[in-house]
Motif scaffolding. Structure first.
Motif, PDB file in Angstrom:
ATOM      1  N   GLY A 120     -43.883  -4.980 -42.513  1.00 45.95           N
ATOM      2  CA  GLY A 120     -44.371  -6.088 -41.711  1.00 45.95           C
ATOM      3  C   GLY A 120     -45.817  -6.443 -41.956  1.00 45.95           C
ATOM      4  N   ARG A 177     -35.308  -6.276 -41.854  1.00 44.11           N
ATOM      5  CA  ARG A 177     -35.553  -5.667 -40.554  1.00 44.11           C
ATOM      6  C   ARG A 177     -34.693  -4.425 -40.402  1.00 44.11           C
ATOM      7  NH1 ARG A 177     -31.249  -6.012 -37.197  1.00 44.11           N
ATOM      8  NH2 ARG A 177     -29.793  -7.724 -37.492  1.00 44.11           N
ATOM      9  N   PRO A 218     -32.001  -1.110 -43.747  1.00 45.65           N
ATOM     10  CA  PRO A 218     -32.578  -2.453 -43.603  1.00 45.65           C
ATOM     11  C   PRO A 218     -31.551  -3.549 -43.875  1.00 45.65           C
ATOM     12  CG  PRO A 218     -33.965  -1.079 -44.988  1.00 45.65           C
ATOM     13  CD  PRO A 218     -32.682  -0.332 -44.771  1.00 45.65           C
ATOM     14  N   LEU A 244     -39.812  -5.183 -38.387  1.00 40.97           N
ATOM     15  CA  LEU A 244     -39.709  -5.640 -39.771  1.00 40.97           C
ATOM     16  C   LEU A 244     -40.127  -4.530 -40.727  1.00 40.97           C
ATOM     17  CD1 LEU A 244     -41.221  -9.180 -39.325  1.00 40.97           C
ATOM     18  CD2 LEU A 244     -38.911  -8.675 -40.097  1.00 40.97           C
ATOM     19  N   ILE A 246     -40.304 -14.813 -34.543  1.00 38.71           N
ATOM     20  CA  ILE A 246     -40.916 -13.797 -35.401  1.00 38.71           C
ATOM     21  C   ILE A 246     -42.362 -13.643 -34.963  1.00 38.71           C
ATOM     22  CG2 ILE A 246     -41.549 -13.174 -37.761  1.00 38.71           C
ATOM     23  CD1 ILE A 246     -39.127 -14.904 -38.640  1.00 38.71           C
ATOM     24  N   TYR A 288     -36.439  -6.379 -33.170  1.00 42.08           N
ATOM     25  CA  TYR A 288     -36.208  -5.563 -34.356  1.00 42.08           C
ATOM     26  C   TYR A 288     -37.506  -5.432 -35.144  1.00 42.08           C
ATOM     27  CZ  TYR A 288     -31.297  -6.885 -33.576  1.00 42.08           C
ATOM     28  OH  TYR A 288     -30.068  -7.110 -33.051  1.00 42.08           O
ATOM     29  N   ALA A 340     -33.753 -10.171 -42.096  1.00 45.96           N
ATOM     30  CA  ALA A 340     -34.340 -10.503 -40.808  1.00 45.96           C
ATOM     31  C   ALA A 340     -33.785 -11.814 -40.273  1.00 45.96           C
ATOM     32  CB  ALA A 340     -35.861 -10.583 -40.926  1.00 45.96           C
ATOM     33  N   LEU A 371     -42.363  -8.006 -35.618  1.00 49.49           N
ATOM     34  CA  LEU A 371     -41.045  -7.927 -35.000  1.00 49.49           C
ATOM     35  C   LEU A 371     -40.276  -9.234 -35.104  1.00 49.49           C
ATOM     36  CD1 LEU A 371     -42.401  -6.277 -31.749  1.00 49.49           C
ATOM     37  CD2 LEU A 371     -41.241  -5.082 -33.591  1.00 49.49           C
ATOM     38  N   VAL A 372     -38.946  -9.122 -35.026  1.00 45.27           N
ATOM     39  CA  VAL A 372     -38.047 -10.270 -34.980  1.00 45.27           C
ATOM     40  C   VAL A 372     -37.254 -10.187 -33.685  1.00 45.27           C
ATOM     41  CG1 VAL A 372     -36.059 -11.390 -36.053  1.00 45.27           C
ATOM     42  CG2 VAL A 372     -37.779 -10.334 -37.476  1.00 45.27           C
TER      43      VAL A 372
END
Length: 135
Positions: free
Chosen positions: A121, A69, A25, A118, A98, A116, A28, A106-107
C-alpha cells in the motif's frame, strides 16, 4: 484411533482453507473499475482538496486495477499521515472506497465488515501521489 486422525485431518484442512482465504492476495477492484472522485490532503496547506478534475482518471484507474488486497478485514481509525488520498469509484460489484495513508492503505467494498488491507500500500500511495497535482 482412526476417527481421531480423520477429525484432525478435517481440522487441518479447514484451517488451511481459512488461511488461504485470508492471506492469498486478490484484486483490490474489478476490471471494470471507474474512478469518480479523488480527494487529497495537502499538509503544506492544511486542507483537503477535491482534485478529481486535475487527475488523469484513466491512468489512476489502471494503477488501481493492478493493486492487490488481502482477504481479511481491518478497522480504520482515520487518517494520520502527511499524505492522504481518498478515491471513490464503482465497479460491477458496487461502490469502492480506497483510502491511502502513510499509516494504512485500505479498500472498503461497502460490506460493513471492515476494510481490506492493500498489499504494498505504501508503494501504491507513492505512485498515486505522483499522479496528483502539486499543492
Amino acid at each position: 484411533m482412526k476417527k481421531r486422525w480423520k477429525i484432525l485431518l478435517v481440522c487441518v484442512v479447514a484451517l488451511a482453507g481459512i488461511a488461504a482465504w485470508c492471506f492469498v492476495p486478490r484484486s483490490a477492484v474489478r476490471e471494470d473499475f471507474k474512478v469518480h472522485y479523488v480527494e487529497a490532503y495537502y499538509e503544506s496547506e492544511y486542507h483537503v482538496a477535491n482534485v478529481t478534475d486535475q487527475v488523469d482518471l484513466e491512468t489512476l484507474g489502471d494503477l488501481l486495477r493492478d493493486a492487490k488486497r488481502m482477504g481479511y478485514h481491518l478497522g480504520y481509525e482515520g487518517w494520520t499521515g502527511k499524505q492522504h488520498v481518498t478515491i471513490l469509484g464503482m465497479d460491477q460489484k458496487g461502490a469502492v472506497n480506497i483510502l491511502l495513508d502513510e499509516g494504512a492503505c485500505l479498500v472498503d467494498r461497502g460490506d460493513f465488515l471492515g476494510m481490506y488491507p492493500l498489499v504494498n500500500g505504501e508503494e501504491l500511495l507513492e505512485q498515486v501521489w505522483a499522479l496528483l497535482p502539486e499543492a
